[in-house]
Scaffold this active site. Structure first.
Site, PDB file in Angstrom:
ATOM      1  N   ARG A  77       0.857  -1.181   0.000  1.00  0.00           N
ATOM      2  CA  ARG A  77       0.000   0.000   0.000  1.00  0.00           C
ATOM      3  C   ARG A  77       0.893   1.231   0.000  1.00  0.00           C
ATOM      4  O   ARG A  77       1.253   1.757   1.039  1.00  0.00           O
ATOM      5  CB  ARG A  77      -0.902  -0.013   1.232  1.00  0.00           C
ATOM      6  CG  ARG A  77      -1.868   1.169   1.293  1.00  0.00           C
ATOM      7  CD  ARG A  77      -2.595   1.222   2.620  1.00  0.00           C
ATOM      8  NE  ARG A  77      -3.599   0.182   2.718  1.00  0.00           N
ATOM      9  CZ  ARG A  77      -4.121  -0.249   3.864  1.00  0.00           C
ATOM     10  NH1 ARG A  77      -3.695   0.253   5.005  1.00  0.00           N
ATOM     11  NH2 ARG A  77      -5.049  -1.184   3.882  1.00  0.00           N
ATOM     12  N   ARG A  99      -4.253   5.256  11.166  1.00  0.00           N
ATOM     13  CA  ARG A  99      -3.471   4.025  11.163  1.00  0.00           C
ATOM     14  C   ARG A  99      -4.378   2.889  11.635  1.00  0.00           C
ATOM     15  O   ARG A  99      -5.521   3.118  12.010  1.00  0.00           O
ATOM     16  CB  ARG A  99      -2.249   4.159  12.066  1.00  0.00           C
ATOM     17  CG  ARG A  99      -1.378   5.354  11.710  1.00  0.00           C
ATOM     18  CD  ARG A  99      -0.103   5.401  12.523  1.00  0.00           C
ATOM     19  NE  ARG A  99       0.840   4.378  12.092  1.00  0.00           N
ATOM     20  CZ  ARG A  99       2.067   4.253  12.594  1.00  0.00           C
ATOM     21  NH1 ARG A  99       2.476   5.087  13.525  1.00  0.00           N
ATOM     22  NH2 ARG A  99       2.870   3.298  12.161  1.00  0.00           N
ATOM     23  N   SER A 100      -3.869   1.684  11.652  1.00  0.00           N
ATOM     24  CA  SER A 100      -4.710   0.550  12.009  1.00  0.00           C
ATOM     25  C   SER A 100      -5.256   0.650  13.426  1.00  0.00           C
ATOM     26  O   SER A 100      -6.292   0.078  13.745  1.00  0.00           O
ATOM     27  CB  SER A 100      -3.933  -0.749  11.851  1.00  0.00           C
ATOM     28  OG  SER A 100      -2.779  -0.757  12.675  1.00  0.00           O
ATOM     29  N   GLN A 107      -0.211   9.512  10.127  1.00  0.00           N
ATOM     30  CA  GLN A 107       0.240   8.419   9.259  1.00  0.00           C
ATOM     31  C   GLN A 107       1.631   8.763   8.715  1.00  0.00           C
ATOM     32  O   GLN A 107       1.791   9.771   8.032  1.00  0.00           O
ATOM     33  CB  GLN A 107      -0.756   8.236   8.121  1.00  0.00           C
ATOM     34  CG  GLN A 107      -0.330   7.327   6.999  1.00  0.00           C
ATOM     35  CD  GLN A 107      -0.005   5.929   7.459  1.00  0.00           C
ATOM     36  OE1 GLN A 107       1.131   5.484   7.307  1.00  0.00           O
ATOM     37  NE2 GLN A 107      -0.984   5.249   8.043  1.00  0.00           N
ATOM     38  N   HIS A 178     -36.021   4.330  10.194  1.00  0.00           N
ATOM     39  CA  HIS A 178     -34.982   4.503   9.178  1.00  0.00           C
ATOM     40  C   HIS A 178     -34.000   3.364   9.367  1.00  0.00           C
ATOM     41  O   HIS A 178     -33.514   3.135  10.475  1.00  0.00           O
ATOM     42  CB  HIS A 178     -34.306   5.868   9.348  1.00  0.00           C
ATOM     43  CG  HIS A 178     -33.574   6.323   8.123  1.00  0.00           C
ATOM     44  ND1 HIS A 178     -32.255   6.003   7.907  1.00  0.00           N
ATOM     45  CD2 HIS A 178     -33.962   7.072   7.067  1.00  0.00           C
ATOM     46  CE1 HIS A 178     -31.857   6.542   6.752  1.00  0.00           C
ATOM     47  NE2 HIS A 178     -32.884   7.181   6.224  1.00  0.00           N
ATOM     48  N   ALA A 264     -28.740  13.812  12.667  1.00  0.00           N
ATOM     49  CA  ALA A 264     -28.305  13.626  11.286  1.00  0.00           C
ATOM     50  C   ALA A 264     -28.273  14.912  10.468  1.00  0.00           C
ATOM     51  O   ALA A 264     -27.280  15.222   9.815  1.00  0.00           O
ATOM     52  CB  ALA A 264     -29.183  12.582  10.599  1.00  0.00           C
ATOM     53  N   LYS A 294     -25.845  15.834   4.642  1.00  0.00           N
ATOM     54  CA  LYS A 294     -27.123  16.457   4.983  1.00  0.00           C
ATOM     55  C   LYS A 294     -26.943  17.848   5.587  1.00  0.00           C
ATOM     56  O   LYS A 294     -27.801  18.713   5.440  1.00  0.00           O
ATOM     57  CB  LYS A 294     -27.904  15.576   5.959  1.00  0.00           C
ATOM     58  CG  LYS A 294     -28.361  14.242   5.386  1.00  0.00           C
ATOM     59  CD  LYS A 294     -29.153  13.468   6.416  1.00  0.00           C
ATOM     60  CE  LYS A 294     -29.628  12.132   5.875  1.00  0.00           C
ATOM     61  NZ  LYS A 294     -28.517  11.163   5.733  1.00  0.00           N
ATOM     62  N   ARG A 323      -6.990   1.780   8.453  1.00  0.00           N
ATOM     63  CA  ARG A 323      -6.818   3.081   7.830  1.00  0.00           C
ATOM     64  C   ARG A 323      -8.095   3.434   7.088  1.00  0.00           C
ATOM     65  O   ARG A 323      -8.895   2.562   6.768  1.00  0.00           O
ATOM     66  CB  ARG A 323      -5.640   3.030   6.853  1.00  0.00           C
ATOM     67  CG  ARG A 323      -5.033   4.396   6.529  1.00  0.00           C
ATOM     68  CD  ARG A 323      -3.943   4.284   5.491  1.00  0.00           C
ATOM     69  NE  ARG A 323      -2.815   3.466   5.933  1.00  0.00           N
ATOM     70  CZ  ARG A 323      -1.699   3.316   5.216  1.00  0.00           C
ATOM     71  NH1 ARG A 323      -1.587   3.918   4.051  1.00  0.00           N
ATOM     72  NH2 ARG A 323      -0.725   2.560   5.661  1.00  0.00           N
TER      73      ARG A 323
END
Length: 463
Positions: A77, A99-100, A107, A178, A264, A294, A323
């Site tokens: 990657r 990062r993970s 990063q 929803h 939302a 939105k 990531r």
């Protein structure tokens, strides 16, 4: 900076110093907002032009390791992109962000994307505070929609408060018909106990679909050993009204429950933000979720998780797996810089004016049809009853509107399905159509939509 490093070299090419000083005025004006952004890390009052935003993204993306022409990239990657078109579409941030172990972690191969993510967090946070959420302490831009962000926030809160989710895996959720928030909570393995909605006069002195506080307390008492959280709602389609989150926040504090608010599309309403601010002060609010598309006119795919607890935001960030794409953060930063605070306030004002126009037009239409506009006080949408229309006519209305090129209305046909009403047809005995006046909608589209709605009513009556 430009003058100190470049001016002397240009002077050596035969350009007089006084000409260089004069000609650099435009460059300084162009770059000044960028310098101020790095210094202040907050949303600018005035929006930027596209060239300024492009320059910022270009500079940041070129801090990523894949832009080093001498780099030897042999990992799986390494920001290798098949075509420049793809790179352009994501602003050059090929490495993504985080990062993970943490979404907001710097990063090593993506210093520029990390800076961009940090700026997106800071700029959106400053806007939320200035619009009315003055008592939040931190926020995080996440590359997921509202539903998945609810799940992420809950997962982070469970870890933060060290709650054993195998013993306490039930979540109270006020009825929101929803699928996204429901799936987002179930995705992390939690079970939902729905607090049913009721139609009638409520705590906002309006007629709409609301949640009964006494019913919340009753349902909790029956399941108190298994309940870990409550999910409330501040923004949904009319005739749904915001939950009484001030009282619910007191209830959550008393019973040591995680409290997450689904907001939302509520950022566009200063009234909704005031309700949330009061709930934070009154009791326990752990996280507030808002959609970037939105609320902030971006492409679909992002959300902002805000909280009065900065440590909780850090834990939520660490709960993200892997990531992430840099695109949602870049989209949000681009949109906010383009509008600026004053531009966004202007759009909020226009939204409020459009809602008044929509209400007035629909009220007149309702009187002509022998129907009524439900007086629910919703801050974004309106609901018009369809009590005089047959089920066959109601079932055709959505299709006719679509063919008339009107997108966005919701037809709630209770004879066909109760889902969407946030209650049931015993509580609300008539079907209805919902029209929206959301942020970014143009006044002309409000008026055109009403014209097409009138035309659609004529068409279904003629069939």
């Amino acid at each position: 900076m430009w003058e100190k490093s470049i001016t002397k070299k240009l002077e050596n090419l035969g350009i007089p110093l006084h000409m260089l000083d004069r000609s650099s005025i435009g460059l300084r004006a162009h770059t000044k907002p960028i310098i101020q952004l790095f210094e202040q890390r907050s949303i600018p009052d005035e929006g930027w032009n596209d060239d300024q935003i492009t320059q910022l993204l270009y500079v940041l993306s070129h801090l990523d390791s894949d832009k080093d022409p001498q780099s030897i990239r042999i990992g799986e990657r390494e920001g290798r992109i098949s075509t420049q078109l793809l790179s352009n579409q994501i602003g050059g941030f090929c490495h993504g962000v985080g990062r993970s172990g943490e979404l907001a972690a710097p990063q090593p191969k993506a210093a520029g994307a990390s800076l961009m993510q940090n700026l997106s967090n800071k700029v959106s946070f400053s806007l939320l505070k200035s619009l009315g959420l003055s008592n939040i302490k931190s926020s995080l831009v996440v590359p997921m929609g509202t539903g998945m962000s609810l799940g992420l926030a809950l997962r982070g809160a469970l870890a933060h408060f060290q709650i054993n989710s195998t013993k306490k895996n039930m979540v109270l959720m006020t009825q929101i018909d929803h699928n996204s928030p429901i799936k987002g909570i179930k995705y992390i393995g939690a079970e939902i106990i729905t607090i049913p909605g009721h139609f009638g006069k409520n705590y906002y002195a309006s007629e709409g679909v609301y949640t009964d506080m006494a019913e919340i307390e009753s349902i909790f008492q029956k399941n108190s050993d298994s309940v870990c959280a409550i999910i409330t709602n501040c923004a949904f389609f009319a005739p749904r009204v915001p939950d009484n989150i001030k009282e619910i926040s007191k209830f959550a504090k008393k019973n040591e429950l995680i409290h997450i608010i689904n907001n939302a599309y509520g950022v566009q309403s200063s009234d909704i933000l005031k309700i949330i601010r009061g709930a934070i002060d009154a009791g326990k609010v752990d996280a507030i979720i808002q959609s970037t598309d939105k609320c902030f006119l971006t492409p679909v795919g992002g959300a902002i998780i805000a909280s009065p607890n900065s440590e909780l935001i850090q834990t939520i960030s660490k709960s993200y797996a892997g990531r992430a794409s840099a695109a949602p953060a870049m989209h949000l930063l681009t949109s906010l810089l383009s509008m600026g605070k004053n531009g966004y306030l202007s759009k909020m004002k226009q939204q409020k004016e459009n809602l008044f126009i929509l209400q007035s037009e629909l009220k007149n239409l309702a009187e002509n049809l022998g129907e009524k506009l439900i007086d629910c006080g919703n801050k974004v949408s309106c609901a018009l009853t369809l009590s005089k229309f047959s089920q066959d006519q109601i079932s055709k209305l959505g299709g006719f509107l679509y063919n008339l090129r009107v997108t966005g209305p919701r037809i709630i046909d209770l004879n066909k399905s109760e889902f969407g009403s946030c209650t049931n047809k015993t509580e609300i005995p008539f079907s209805y159509v919902v029209m929206n006046a959301a942020i970014g909608v143009e006044k002309k589209h409000i008026l055109l939509a009403i014209q097409m709605l009138k035309k659609a009513f004529i068409q279904i009556q003629d069939k």
